[in-house]
Scaffold this motif. Structure first.
Motif, PDB file in Angstrom:
ATOM      1  N   MET A  51     -22.884  -7.233  -9.835  1.00  0.00           N
ATOM      2  CA  MET A  51     -22.422  -6.309  -8.803  1.00  0.00           C
ATOM      3  C   MET A  51     -21.936  -7.072  -7.578  1.00  0.00           C
ATOM      4  N   THR A  52     -21.011  -6.444  -6.847  1.00  0.00           N
ATOM      5  CA  THR A  52     -20.576  -6.955  -5.556  1.00  0.00           C
ATOM      6  C   THR A  52     -20.191  -5.780  -4.670  1.00  0.00           C
ATOM      7  N   LEU A  53     -20.145  -6.015  -3.385  1.00  0.00           N
ATOM      8  CA  LEU A  53     -19.918  -4.949  -2.411  1.00  0.00           C
ATOM      9  C   LEU A  53     -18.612  -5.177  -1.666  1.00  0.00           C
ATOM     10  N   GLY A  54     -17.766  -4.125  -1.612  1.00  0.00           N
ATOM     11  CA  GLY A  54     -16.522  -4.196  -0.868  1.00  0.00           C
ATOM     12  C   GLY A  54     -16.724  -3.952   0.615  1.00  0.00           C
ATOM     13  N   VAL A  94     -18.033 -10.230 -10.926  1.00  0.00           N
ATOM     14  CA  VAL A  94     -17.171  -9.589  -9.927  1.00  0.00           C
ATOM     15  C   VAL A  94     -17.500 -10.175  -8.562  1.00  0.00           C
ATOM     16  N   ALA A  95     -16.468 -10.394  -7.756  1.00  0.00           N
ATOM     17  CA  ALA A  95     -16.640 -10.939  -6.409  1.00  0.00           C
ATOM     18  C   ALA A  95     -15.570 -10.346  -5.510  1.00  0.00           C
ATOM     19  N   PHE A  96     -15.911 -10.079  -4.260  1.00  0.00           N
ATOM     20  CA  PHE A  96     -14.985  -9.451  -3.324  1.00  0.00           C
ATOM     21  C   PHE A  96     -14.662 -10.429  -2.201  1.00  0.00           C
ATOM     22  N   HIS A  97     -13.354 -10.526  -1.870  1.00  0.00           N
ATOM     23  CA  HIS A  97     -12.944 -11.488  -0.837  1.00  0.00           C
ATOM     24  C   HIS A  97     -11.605 -11.061  -0.251  1.00  0.00           C
ATOM     25  N   ASP A  98     -11.546 -10.922   1.060  1.00  0.00           N
ATOM     26  CA  ASP A  98     -10.310 -10.596   1.774  1.00  0.00           C
ATOM     27  C   ASP A  98      -9.586  -9.391   1.175  1.00  0.00           C
ATOM     28  N   GLY A  99     -10.347  -8.343   0.891  1.00  0.00           N
ATOM     29  CA  GLY A  99      -9.760  -7.100   0.404  1.00  0.00           C
ATOM     30  C   GLY A  99      -9.440  -7.064  -1.073  1.00  0.00           C
ATOM     31  N   ALA A 100      -9.703  -8.156  -1.784  1.00  0.00           N
ATOM     32  CA  ALA A 100      -9.378  -8.234  -3.209  1.00  0.00           C
ATOM     33  C   ALA A 100     -10.641  -8.347  -4.049  1.00  0.00           C
ATOM     34  N   LEU A 101     -10.567  -7.820  -5.270  1.00  0.00           N
ATOM     35  CA  LEU A 101     -11.661  -7.940  -6.227  1.00  0.00           C
ATOM     36  C   LEU A 101     -11.298  -9.006  -7.250  1.00  0.00           C
ATOM     37  N   TYR A 102     -12.181  -9.987  -7.407  1.00  0.00           N
ATOM     38  CA  TYR A 102     -12.023 -11.033  -8.406  1.00  0.00           C
ATOM     39  C   TYR A 102     -12.927 -10.711  -9.589  1.00  0.00           C
ATOM     40  N   ARG A 111      -7.448 -11.207 -10.243  1.00  0.00           N
ATOM     41  CA  ARG A 111      -7.557 -10.744  -8.858  1.00  0.00           C
ATOM     42  C   ARG A 111      -6.832  -9.401  -8.716  1.00  0.00           C
ATOM     43  N   PHE A 112      -7.571  -8.397  -8.256  1.00  0.00           N
ATOM     44  CA  PHE A 112      -7.028  -7.072  -7.974  1.00  0.00           C
ATOM     45  C   PHE A 112      -6.859  -6.944  -6.457  1.00  0.00           C
ATOM     46  N   ASP A 113      -5.635  -6.976  -5.987  1.00  0.00           N
ATOM     47  CA  ASP A 113      -5.372  -6.948  -4.551  1.00  0.00           C
ATOM     48  C   ASP A 113      -5.528  -5.536  -3.977  1.00  0.00           C
ATOM     49  N   ASN A 114      -5.922  -5.499  -2.684  1.00  0.00           N
ATOM     50  CA  ASN A 114      -5.994  -4.237  -1.936  1.00  0.00           C
ATOM     51  C   ASN A 114      -6.759  -3.165  -2.705  1.00  0.00           C
ATOM     52  N   ILE A 115      -7.828  -3.564  -3.355  1.00  0.00           N
ATOM     53  CA  ILE A 115      -8.462  -2.705  -4.351  1.00  0.00           C
ATOM     54  C   ILE A 115      -9.106  -1.458  -3.755  1.00  0.00           C
ATOM     55  N   GLU A 116      -9.734  -1.555  -2.599  1.00  0.00           N
ATOM     56  CA  GLU A 116     -10.437  -0.376  -2.075  1.00  0.00           C
ATOM     57  C   GLU A 116      -9.475   0.710  -1.599  1.00  0.00           C
ATOM     58  N   ASN A 117      -8.225   0.346  -1.373  1.00  0.00           N
ATOM     59  CA  ASN A 117      -7.224   1.342  -0.984  1.00  0.00           C
ATOM     60  C   ASN A 117      -6.439   1.874  -2.182  1.00  0.00           C
ATOM     61  N   THR A 118      -6.737   1.361  -3.375  1.00  0.00           N
ATOM     62  CA  THR A 118      -5.964   1.749  -4.567  1.00  0.00           C
ATOM     63  C   THR A 118      -6.880   2.057  -5.750  1.00  0.00           C
ATOM     64  N   LEU A 119      -8.062   2.575  -5.487  1.00  0.00           N
ATOM     65  CA  LEU A 119      -9.036   2.782  -6.557  1.00  0.00           C
ATOM     66  C   LEU A 119      -8.532   3.745  -7.629  1.00  0.00           C
ATOM     67  N   ASP A 120      -7.738   4.730  -7.235  1.00  0.00           N
ATOM     68  CA  ASP A 120      -7.240   5.691  -8.214  1.00  0.00           C
ATOM     69  C   ASP A 120      -6.067   5.170  -9.029  1.00  0.00           C
ATOM     70  N   PRO A 122      -5.095   1.197  -9.340  1.00  0.00           N
ATOM     71  CA  PRO A 122      -5.087  -0.203  -8.908  1.00  0.00           C
ATOM     72  C   PRO A 122      -3.768  -0.902  -9.219  1.00  0.00           C
ATOM     73  N   LEU A 123      -3.418  -1.845  -8.370  1.00  0.00           N
ATOM     74  CA  LEU A 123      -2.258  -2.685  -8.637  1.00  0.00           C
ATOM     75  C   LEU A 123      -2.526  -3.558  -9.864  1.00  0.00           C
ATOM     76  N   PRO A 124      -1.505  -3.900 -10.619  1.00  0.00           N
ATOM     77  CA  PRO A 124      -1.719  -4.804 -11.758  1.00  0.00           C
ATOM     78  C   PRO A 124      -2.373  -6.098 -11.280  1.00  0.00           C
ATOM     79  N   PRO A 125      -3.382  -6.570 -11.973  1.00  0.00           N
ATOM     80  CA  PRO A 125      -4.066  -7.783 -11.519  1.00  0.00           C
ATOM     81  C   PRO A 125      -3.244  -9.029 -11.777  1.00  0.00           C
ATOM     82  N   ARG A 126      -3.525 -10.032 -10.988  1.00  0.00           N
ATOM     83  CA  ARG A 126      -2.915 -11.345 -11.177  1.00  0.00           C
ATOM     84  C   ARG A 126      -3.960 -12.275 -11.790  1.00  0.00           C
TER      85      ARG A 126
END
Length: 366
Positions: A51-54, A94-102, A111-120, A122-126
């Motif tokens: 687990m990790t916390l945003g 899972v790890a959270f850093h600078d708005g992204a989920l790793y 890496r899922f960028d801007n994840i907390e603003n796109t939960l419904d 998500p942007l394609p991960p890199r």
């Protein structure tokens, strides 16, 4: 470095799906806690692992066999559980850093960028790296960002016990957030599935699961302390403080390695660990360590399936005791703790991959 394009987009949900939030009936009355503490099921999360916390309070949960990554949000006391990625290969970490989920997925870190603003949606991960070993033996990885801003990624041994390629296995590595500058931080680490940094000293502490097939009572599992980079913790030659490996130990003396800060019971499989930095629990717990023990499989009488608490004085272990137990009844386990997470209100979340839930442990003055 340039990001690699992610080639498995068809395996991910373009729009997140939700899972049944109905809480299963579990024998929580069997769980023994110190006076004043209570436990409840916080969320229904199949195969819940690390687990990790945003930043906005989202709890992200990885899995292993389920292949899912979950996001749990809470609004006005009501929790929503989303599957934000699916069909991944052992997305344990899972790890959270600078708005992204790793997310760790065996040899890849996504890496899922801007994840907390796109939960419904998500942007394609890199893929920030695909250079970790592809073996699935110890291939599920706990990951976390250290206070230095590096992402720490363990590589477990490729076998129960062997000398195979110790420059690339049985270690803790770290990389920059973009996947660059790989380096080894610690060696001789058989399989760590949990680590954290002391809130004051900022030094790394980690669990390590020792080898199997040395009998019921050997070797001990470990809680370790890495005060700096470049230390060797002894695997595969030594286990615990002074248990020489029966096949390989003659090659290296145990006093040449860093001993564990404390030996844990044999085969308890210590996984997630966190320093308690909340204010809900009594003062004695502050800056102590909670360890989730997943429980034994290589033992005639099972052991573990519990939470331990370790109290420190400076960098020395002053006290170790069982904090929560009861998942093991008459040598059968109905639950197996995997990870722990301190919440902003000071409660402690505990994931359980067998019961498929996340628990919440809270404290009220008795």
């Amino acid at each position: 470095m340039k990001f690699l394009s992610f080639i498995f987009l068809v395996s991910l949900c373009a729009v997140t799906s939700q899972i049944n939030a109905q809480v299963p009936e579990l024998p929580l009355d069997k769980i023994k806690l110190p006076p004043g503490f209570s436990i409840s099921v916080w969320a229904n999360v199949p195969d819940a692992r690390t687990m990790t916390l945003g930043d906005k309070g989202t709890v992200f949960v990885g899995s292993k066999s389920a292949g899912n990554v979950y996001a749990i949000t809470e609004n006005a006391g009501k929790r929503q559980i989303r599957i934000i990625a699916s069909k991944l290969k052992m997305p344990n970490g899972v790890a959270f850093h600078d708005g992204a989920l790793y997310v760790s997925s065996v040899n890849r870190i996504l890496r899922f960028d801007n994840i907390e603003n796109t939960l419904d949606q998500p942007l394609p991960p890199r893929i920030i790296t695909a250079d970790y070993p592809k073996e699935t033996y110890h291939g599920w990885r706990f990951i976390a960002f250290g206070p230095d801003g590096w992402l720490y990624v363990p590589v477990g041994s490729s076998c129960n016990v062997c000398e195979t390629d110790l420059e690339h296995y049985a270690l803790i590595s770290r990389i920059r957030p973009d996947g660059s500058n790989y380096e080894v931080f610690a060696k001789g680490v058989r399989n760590t599935e949990g680590f954290d940094w002391h809130p004051v000293t900022k030094e790394l502490w980690f669990t390590d699961i020792s080898r199997e097939w040395m009998g019921d009572n050997l070797p001990p599992d470990e809680l370790n302390h890495a005060s700096n980079q470049g230390l060797d913790f002894g695997f595969p030659y030594c286990h615990g403080k002074e248990v020489s490996d029966p096949k390989l130990g003659a090659k290296r003396d145990c006093n040449k390695f860093i001993p564990p800060a404390v030996e844990l019971d044999p085969h308890v499989a210590p996984m997630g660990m966190r320093f308690y930095t909340g204010t809900m629990f009594p003062a004695e717990y502050h800056n102590g360590i909670f360890i989730a023990e997943h429980g034994s499989w290589n033992r005639s009488t099972k052991i573990g399936y519990r939470l331990e608490w370790v109290q420190l004085e400076v960098n020395e272990v002053a006290r170790k005791e069982i904090f929560a137990e009861g998942w093991l009844q008459e040598n059968e386990a109905w639950g197996r703790p995997v990870d722990v997470l301190v919440m902003p209100d000071g409660a402690l979340l505990v994931s359980d991959d067998v019961a498929g839930v996340v628990y919440r442990i809270s404290y009220d003055q008795p």
